[in-house]
Design an enzyme around this catalytic site. Sequence first.
Site, PDB file in Angstrom:
ATOM      1  CG  ASP A  86      -2.136   0.758   1.143  1.00  0.00           C
ATOM      2  OD1 ASP A  86      -2.428   1.248   0.030  1.00  0.00           O
ATOM      3  OD2 ASP A  86      -2.851   0.869   2.153  1.00  0.00           O
ATOM      4  CD  GLU A 185     -11.699   2.339   3.420  1.00  0.00           C
ATOM      5  OE1 GLU A 185     -10.637   2.283   2.786  1.00  0.00           O
ATOM      6  OE2 GLU A 185     -11.749   2.502   4.653  1.00  0.00           O
TER       7      GLU A 185
END
Length: 266
Positions: A86, A185
């Site tokens: 990430d 998300e």
Amino acid sequence: MEKKKATIRTFLKMKENGEKIVQLTAYDAIFARLAEAAGVDQILVGDSLGNTFLGYRDTTPVTMDDMIHHCRAVRRGAPNTFIIGDMPFLSYQLDLETTLRNAARFMQEADCDCVKLETTRAELPVIRRLVEVGIPVMAHIGLRPQTVKVAGGYRIAGKSEEAAAELRQLALDVQDAGAFAVVLECIPGELARQISESLTIPTIGIGAGIGCDGQVQVLTDVLGLSEFTPRHAKPYAGIGQTVREALAAYADEVRHQTFPTDANTF
Ligand code: KIV
């Protein structure tokens, strides 16, 4: 038998076949080994490292060096699992050259299989360039935790019709730019379903409902290790309580001189 390592083609095929993709975060070798043994499809070394194992309030203090250190540990624990590195706060927004160098570190120093970045329209050329040089990219749209300070908190994204339309278009654009998958998300379930149906690349949901092609959860939430469990998560164990009890029992036995016994003594 050693597990065959998945590639981005594996995940495109899974979407085609309607097989759900299981993604879980991990940050160290011990939990990576357990995640691999449990058969998760993808391990995300998320910058949620910051608000879990590193003890920060949010993800913004996490550095490239932190991420590389933890990705390397995860790779040692899960040699045969697809690992996503990430990209942390400000590691991909400064200029293209810095972005390429940082993304390359995930691939060369930590043996990751791809990078993930929180994505707006501004990141579309970045995705294009990374893919062009050979770095697979997972996009991440909807709630973007790295902008929590600007947003004034963690807010559900895509609630108005206008915001939903923007996300629908952005999802198509990240696919067009070459992303092989996209995290959705904290967006409404119906919107996530529409986006998933409109794309040929898999969507990985967190707080986005059952209509996504896969799910990701944060390890500490799944294990019951978090101080606060968000609504989108479900603890599958109460490890926090188990650990507290074990440590208290150890402390008690040391204080009462019932540990170590002869059996623990040379
Ligand atoms: O850092 C992370 O754990 C993430 C997930 C919430 C998708 O980005």
